[in-house]
Design an enzyme around this catalytic site. Sequence first.
Site, PDB file in Angstrom:
ATOM      1  N   LYS A 259      16.406  11.575   0.854  1.00 45.67           N
ATOM      2  CA  LYS A 259      17.018  11.163  -0.414  1.00 45.67           C
ATOM      3  C   LYS A 259      18.544  11.166  -0.277  1.00 45.67           C
ATOM      4  O   LYS A 259      19.079  11.869   0.571  1.00 45.67           O
ATOM      5  CB  LYS A 259      16.649  12.180  -1.513  1.00 45.67           C
ATOM      6  CG  LYS A 259      15.212  12.141  -1.960  1.00 45.67           C
ATOM      7  CD  LYS A 259      14.958  13.238  -2.995  1.00 45.67           C
ATOM      8  CE  LYS A 259      13.503  13.288  -3.425  1.00 45.67           C
ATOM      9  NZ  LYS A 259      13.097  12.146  -4.264  1.00 45.67           N
ATOM     10  N   ARG A 333       2.024  12.161  -4.221  1.00 46.91           N
ATOM     11  CA  ARG A 333       0.684  11.570  -4.325  1.00 46.91           C
ATOM     12  C   ARG A 333      -0.215  12.030  -3.185  1.00 46.91           C
ATOM     13  O   ARG A 333      -1.438  12.028  -3.332  1.00 46.91           O
ATOM     14  CB  ARG A 333       0.787  10.045  -4.398  1.00 46.91           C
ATOM     15  CG  ARG A 333       1.401   9.381  -3.198  1.00 46.91           C
ATOM     16  CD  ARG A 333       1.932   7.990  -3.498  1.00 46.91           C
ATOM     17  NE  ARG A 333       3.156   8.027  -4.285  1.00 46.91           N
ATOM     18  CZ  ARG A 333       3.800   6.940  -4.725  1.00 46.91           C
ATOM     19  NH1 ARG A 333       3.339   5.741  -4.446  1.00 46.91           N
ATOM     20  NH2 ARG A 333       4.909   7.061  -5.437  1.00 46.91           N
TER      21      ARG A 333
END
Length: 486
Positions: A259, A333
């Site tokens: 990130k 996920r």
Amino acid sequence: GLVLGVYSSEKDAGAAQFTSAGDAFDRLVSGKLRELLSICGPPLKKGKTRVFHGLHKDFPSVVVVGLGKKNAGVNDQENWNEGKENIRAATAVGCRQIQDLEIPCVEVDPCGDAQAAAEGAVLGLHEYNELKQKKKPVLTPQLHGSAESEAWQKGVIYAEGQNLARYLMEAPANYMTPIKFAEHIEQKLRSFSNVKVHIRPESWIATQQMGAFLSVAKGSAEPPIFLEIHYSGGANTNDSPLVFVGKGVTFDSGGISLKPSSGMDAMRADMGGAATVCSAIVTAAALNLPLNIIGLAPLCENMPSGKANKPGDVVRAKNGKTIQVDNTDAEGRLLLADALCYAHNFNARAIVNAATLTGAMDVALGSAATGVFTNSSWLWSHLYEASILTGDRVWRMPLFEHYTKQVTDCPLADLSNIGKYSRAGGACTAAAFLKEFVTASHWAHLDIAGVMSNKDEVPYLRKGMAGRPTRTLVEFAARLSQDSHN
């Protein structure tokens, strides 16, 4: 100190309309409060305050706060009970003013809804200052009068549940590692005889063949934990439970798909899903709700290292499906895929998962509401009705086949962990991915990325991690328990 509510009059120049507690106090001081209010400026608008000193020896400082319209109820345009929201905001701002005066104790006007008043007061005063030497003075809000003490106490428990989630999310990642998170929840549940907590180690996760979860965890030096909580509040321990599943990434660097550094510190709260569902169970136990709840939280860090997932790697989930990891920052996920497979072991009445899953959710709804993707209209209506009461809103998002195609059309595996059109409908493709691990007919996925933190949008929460939507999950569980009772 004393916090009293006052309604705004229909006509701007009209006399102040007190709550019953305000009226009683005004009589006690021979009408002095009403007189002072009328001479010190225009009528109080919603959320605005006036402070008076020396009116009464028991209450040297009195904060009068505007409640807005007297008969505000459910606002269909806003999808919440406006009256309750006004009370929460008013008691929060009133209590903060008393705290700023460094008064150690405050009595709060129930304002016609003691639960909402307690929620506002307790949520409004919360602040994470564990690691600071200089702390704000501790202020304990109490109910003014005794008529609504049961509703007040319920509001305190609801608010303390959300504050627990805020505490867990705000804590630095070196203080809230997977094992420390699990131990903190275990300690909170220790006093309840009808709760069992299992802190499952990495070896157990491996025997469960949770390959997707383990693939995320292996990049970090912190070992993963699978936290499993069983709350048996139902009349029969064999009754089908409500299963809560929460994403527990205690720090998310993005892994190899790193990130950007600005704002990365906020990723200590990437376990917000685990924080809210575990806090909801702690609250359900404190309220002694008559239903069974199971909580599941896969906990780990997502870090870049020589052992980390690489873009293009293929991993195998618990149900045998293979997943191409095209972006290592779409890791939540992967954890949830395995936890959702495991959730099907319990013959659940409903499975509800919560996760700070996608930046796309924040783009879609901002901090106004939690996005809900569900295959069950029954489940949706319960969540929606609960959120109108709590003011912590939910909004239904699409779970179309349209999005499923975008995650199943994958070169190397059964599924890709990102949609093939990259950014388009990112929250929806993430939900479609999770749906591939669900066979239960009542399942909801709550994407809480947009409601993770508060700047100033919710007036009764200070700036920082929000702990949303803990109260909506609790209210939802309470409604479900009434359902099974009837």
